[in-house]
Design an enzyme around this catalytic site. Sequence first.
Site, PDB file in Angstrom:
ATOM      1  N   GLY B  42     -11.943 -14.674   0.430  1.00 60.21           N
ATOM      2  CA  GLY B  42     -12.077 -13.303   0.910  1.00 60.21           C
ATOM      3  C   GLY B  42     -12.914 -12.518  -0.085  1.00 60.21           C
ATOM      4  O   GLY B  42     -13.626 -13.092  -0.908  1.00 60.21           O
ATOM      5  N   ALA B  44     -12.156 -10.881  -2.761  1.00 61.55           N
ATOM      6  CA  ALA B  44     -11.881 -11.171  -4.167  1.00 61.55           C
ATOM      7  C   ALA B  44     -12.324 -12.588  -4.521  1.00 61.55           C
ATOM      8  O   ALA B  44     -13.017 -12.798  -5.524  1.00 61.55           O
ATOM      9  CB  ALA B  44     -10.390 -10.980  -4.458  1.00 61.55           C
ATOM     10  N   GLY B  45     -11.939 -13.546  -3.709  1.00 68.74           N
ATOM     11  CA  GLY B  45     -12.241 -14.941  -4.027  1.00 68.74           C
ATOM     12  C   GLY B  45     -13.725 -15.250  -3.985  1.00 68.74           C
ATOM     13  O   GLY B  45     -14.269 -15.888  -4.895  1.00 68.74           O
ATOM     14  N   HIS B 266       0.782   0.029   8.784  1.00 66.36           N
ATOM     15  CA  HIS B 266      -0.391   0.830   9.152  1.00 66.36           C
ATOM     16  C   HIS B 266      -0.105   1.667  10.393  1.00 66.36           C
ATOM     17  O   HIS B 266       0.408   1.148  11.374  1.00 66.36           O
ATOM     18  CB  HIS B 266      -1.574  -0.099   9.412  1.00 66.36           C
ATOM     19  CG  HIS B 266      -2.878   0.613   9.423  1.00 66.36           C
ATOM     20  ND1 HIS B 266      -3.237   1.471  10.425  1.00 66.36           N
ATOM     21  CD2 HIS B 266      -3.908   0.618   8.542  1.00 66.36           C
ATOM     22  CE1 HIS B 266      -4.439   1.968  10.154  1.00 66.36           C
ATOM     23  NE2 HIS B 266      -4.863   1.459   9.029  1.00 66.36           N
ATOM     24  N   ARG B 330      -1.029   6.563   4.786  1.00 68.50           N
ATOM     25  CA  ARG B 330      -0.525   5.680   5.828  1.00 68.50           C
ATOM     26  C   ARG B 330       0.987   5.669   5.952  1.00 68.50           C
ATOM     27  O   ARG B 330       1.523   5.680   7.047  1.00 68.50           O
ATOM     28  CB  ARG B 330      -1.007   4.263   5.534  1.00 68.50           C
ATOM     29  CG  ARG B 330      -2.476   4.143   5.706  1.00 68.50           C
ATOM     30  CD  ARG B 330      -2.975   2.814   5.256  1.00 68.50           C
ATOM     31  NE  ARG B 330      -4.392   2.723   5.621  1.00 68.50           N
ATOM     32  CZ  ARG B 330      -5.168   1.691   5.350  1.00 68.50           C
ATOM     33  NH1 ARG B 330      -4.673   0.664   4.696  1.00 68.50           N
ATOM     34  NH2 ARG B 330      -6.414   1.690   5.718  1.00 68.50           N
ATOM     35  N   HIS B 401       0.594  -4.356   7.756  1.00 70.63           N
ATOM     36  CA  HIS B 401      -0.856  -4.434   7.625  1.00 70.63           C
ATOM     37  C   HIS B 401      -1.292  -4.980   6.274  1.00 70.63           C
ATOM     38  O   HIS B 401      -2.230  -5.766   6.179  1.00 70.63           O
ATOM     39  CB  HIS B 401      -1.414  -3.034   7.817  1.00 70.63           C
ATOM     40  CG  HIS B 401      -2.872  -2.919   7.567  1.00 70.63           C
ATOM     41  ND1 HIS B 401      -3.799  -3.678   8.248  1.00 70.63           N
ATOM     42  CD2 HIS B 401      -3.582  -2.145   6.706  1.00 70.63           C
ATOM     43  CE1 HIS B 401      -5.014  -3.358   7.809  1.00 70.63           C
ATOM     44  NE2 HIS B 401      -4.901  -2.460   6.870  1.00 70.63           N
ATOM     45  N   GLU B 425      -5.579  -8.834  -2.935  1.00 66.12           N
ATOM     46  CA  GLU B 425      -4.279  -8.494  -2.361  1.00 66.12           C
ATOM     47  C   GLU B 425      -3.172  -9.392  -2.910  1.00 66.12           C
ATOM     48  O   GLU B 425      -2.002  -9.022  -2.915  1.00 66.12           O
ATOM     49  CB  GLU B 425      -4.337  -8.605  -0.826  1.00 66.12           C
ATOM     50  CG  GLU B 425      -3.111  -8.022  -0.135  1.00 66.12           C
ATOM     51  CD  GLU B 425      -3.173  -8.103   1.389  1.00 66.12           C
ATOM     52  OE1 GLU B 425      -4.231  -8.474   1.923  1.00 66.12           O
ATOM     53  OE2 GLU B 425      -2.158  -7.795   2.037  1.00 66.12           O
TER      54      GLU B 425
END
Lengths: 232, 637, 247
Positions: B42, B44-45, B266, B330, B401, B425
Amino acid sequence: MQSVAERGTLTAPRPAVRGTGKHGVMAFSSILKKVAMALTGLGMFLFLIGHLAGNLLLLKGPDSFNGYAAFLAKIPLVVPVEIGLLLLALLHIASAVSVTLGNWTARPQRYAVKRTAGSSTFASRTMWIGGLVLAVFIPLHVWMFKYGDHHGPQELYGLVMRSFQNPLIAFGYAFAMIPLGLHLSHGFASAFQTLGINRPRLRPRLRAAGAVLGWLIALGFLVLPFWGFFGQ
Amino acid sequence: MILDAKVPDGPLEAKWDRHRDHLKLVSPANKRKYTVIVVGTGLAGASAAASLGELGYQVLSFCFQDSPRRAHSIAAQGGINAAKNYPNDGDSVYRLFYDTIKGGDFRAREANVYRLAQVSASIIDQCVAQGVPFAREYGGYLANRSFGGAQVSRTFYARGQTGQQLLLGAYSALMRQASTGRVKILPRREMLDLVVVDGVARGIVVRNLVTGGLETYVADAVCLATGGYANVFYLSTNAKGCNVTAAWRAHRRGAFFANPCYTQIHPTCIPVAGDYQSKLTLMSESLRNDGRVWVPKTPGDTRRPEQIPEAERDYFLERKYPSFGNLVPRDVASRNAKEQCDAGKGIGPGGRGVYLDFSDAIKRDGLAAIRERYGNLFDMYHEITAEDAYTVPMRIYPAPHYTMGGLWVDYNLMSNLPGLFVLGEANFSDHGANRLGASALMQGLADGYFILPYTIGDYLASAKLTALDTDHASFRDAEREVSERLSRLLAIKGKRTVDSFHRELGVMLWNQCGMARNEAGLKELLQRIPALREEFWENVTVPGSPGTLNQTLERAGRVADFLEFAELLVLDALERRESCGGHFREESQTEEGEALRDDEHFCHVAAWEFRGVGETPVLHKEPLTFTNVSLAQRSYK
Amino acid sequence: MDLTLKVWRQAGPKEKGRLVTYEAKGIPEDASFLEMLDIVNSRLEAQGEEPIAFDHDCREGICGSCGCMINGRPHGPGQGITTCQLYMRKFHHGDTIVIEPFRARAFPVVKDLVVARSAFDKIIQAGGFISVNTGSAPEANTIPVPKPNAEAAMDAAACIGCGACVATCKNASAVLFVSAKISHLALLPQGEPERERRALAMVAAMDAAGFGHCSNEGECEAECPKGISLVNIARLNREHLRATVRK
């Protein structure tokens, strides 16, 4: 269960992009083959317009037509143009064969059910069939009218009209104009797209122009055998 | 054990710069001698793997999808925050820092959040250089929009596909490194264990999802960028494949899990339609910029929305929070929606929904403007519900979410296990108890592009690592354990499907550990979850064989881990007897029903140490100290 | 609604596959197509049978994982949607639905409806990027991009790499995919320095992967869930020609 040790197995860094540079790219990429087909196709398309204009002189009678034939025979451009046309045709066929064979091998297993979303046309789906018919028709046509049994340009009108008296030739000729129309109507716009000439606004116009011009040419040619067979 | 966050000394603004100045370096010639595993592709990766490859490290990049480009970051819609102050509306690094830490209800580490705000601007620069097609003004300069929890416009966006475009940017950088051979891409592989040698993370065990074979990989450091665990609720906005397995397996090997009870619900999702439902679809929070949230004033009003006159509508967010209105954070928006529905004012099937109405915005800005801003979201809504949100108000309801909790990491993003780094995350670090919109993309890319590449060098330069190969006993043992576990799952041959267990777990958690939690409910869950887990291991059915693509086996392993993890989540929620951010304990609220923090007892990170399945984990507390902000009761009135 | 499914089942890449018939009874019309498959699969699992393998992940039309041929069309009937965004209300009680994997030499079947699309990654690796190392980027607003260009670049960049274009093309051609990336980067000033190298290398990688040629029929565009336009293919051709001439 297998076990993989990855340490130290990575290869040394290679250049960031492979396949570029003077020698990296295949001599003819898939796109260049299509470009060759587009350019040769458009060249023959132009020729067909001239060819049709000349041939329509048949309708005006033997004097006009034979005069036109005699004029062509006199100017020194004919032979180079003929060689050029032959090269165009051969290149067109060679790239078409290469492209079509590539396309056939790109999907070894066919779908049990396949539907179109409505964007392709009968013409676009049958390009190779049309091409094949024309590849048979054109040599026959050249053999018949260029090297057929006549005595020079002044006799060409007679040769054509006699030939069209033969129902097999007249209807065979007429029949071949259908794949021609199909082939041209897709080929014209397709060639522009391949050459990268396709702005959003241009696109429907090119498609329409291809269909109209293609079918006009085919219809123009179609008139001749019918006129030869029924008309006199 | 005392958790050392390794936060550098000095004034807040100078911590990161000074820290970087003193990190140990690996010389260019030596970098290629180090192998780094990055799990997950993602934001970050992918950004981490690409950046490490650029630096010259040998990188092994893993993902369970068929291509790195499919990681779930791709689904983020709204945008990415950065303190650029392009709109000249008074934004600054400090304001972004303050908004983020306040939005997180003062449960994040001050120094981390400040650093996040500091590097935010560089992220935008990097992404633009990569060709990310951010929205622009007519002058050709970057456009910004406003987003929940902030009073400045600092969100950069690429239509409703910001996550996709940022991920494709990071993916393209990753692909560039793959072409150099410095990064090796290993897709369709799922990490099933972490290998720890002498207390140091040294490798992973993965299952090749195509062949079914187990593979082990050795490295000098392991980075987990494996996302969040919102799928513990079964129904969430996460992709179906999102799971806690990598993080949970690392936790079982000794990495502490921090703040698992911080889950974000969310507010703007499409409501549940039926029991066959496999996931919930998020409608970007940016919709709240122009949409107005309302319910009928009278409970049980079943008239169609257009038949309800203005005077009989309750725009409850605007009424209760006049200064932030529909743009409250949120957690506040979600809880208020639930409150309205609990009071019987909910709309749609089962009364589980509120309206998000665009008619005023369309009147004000015109249909074309709204279509340009949200066209794809409205289309998506139409496909799912067969309703036209241009003419009828959207129906929305909260859904799980994002998860703020995750593996504990220090300031260098390293867990308590040396050599194990956790990014995005998957770690717990920057969002405290609630994440603001457009901050997840920012954090993922900050970790991957601008933080880890520095801090990992310091670790590699100072760690004394011995040469290892996969014949080492730790690797053999880990591989055998994974293999046995898979065989066990296949051998149960019970009566219930994997999904039925997952659904049951999800409903349990949603009802008693979702938007509102109380002691009795949590204690009940602590009885029910182990019972469900026991039944799972006796009665689940997993057809097929291990030596092939077996998607049921993949899901079974993930659900088995969720069943262990859920207990920790609930325990953490029970232990934290305060309300903060996304964690709302009914026992701890103000007279107006707002979340009430208890800074005296809970101003800490709860980091849990695994002691065995069914055993009570050990709680380690990292106290949170705030020197630059004063802990205020959050107010968006 | 009750449906009859004819689903391609293939145990592995080298096994022979065949269409297998399943009765799918009592499917709710508000379920998505993949939820329908979920229902069928959970019934199979409950009987201890192997469920139908299919790729899927985000289930909101953006990750590009899902995709199969549904009654002869990639992502099934309807426009601008992926398989996960197809809802059963598009079908009728009693319908027969034929479900096959995307087929192309470059997309070999892994199992059932799952295919390998790593050829797309290879194409991007060849040049679908801008070579900028982390940290070397200038201040973002020093590169102004005219709004129409940014919008057109975004239109092209919206490609999700699902492979529907390849699946539906009678030649299994990948030019729409390649042209989307080429266009995205060619429309931006950031893409300029590597423009020619990219246009040559990506096409070479595409050819090497065994995709067919473009016949300019536009089926890909018509089936693309993200509406990637054929105009991009014209741009790809232009870019490739330009690069060839200038090489």
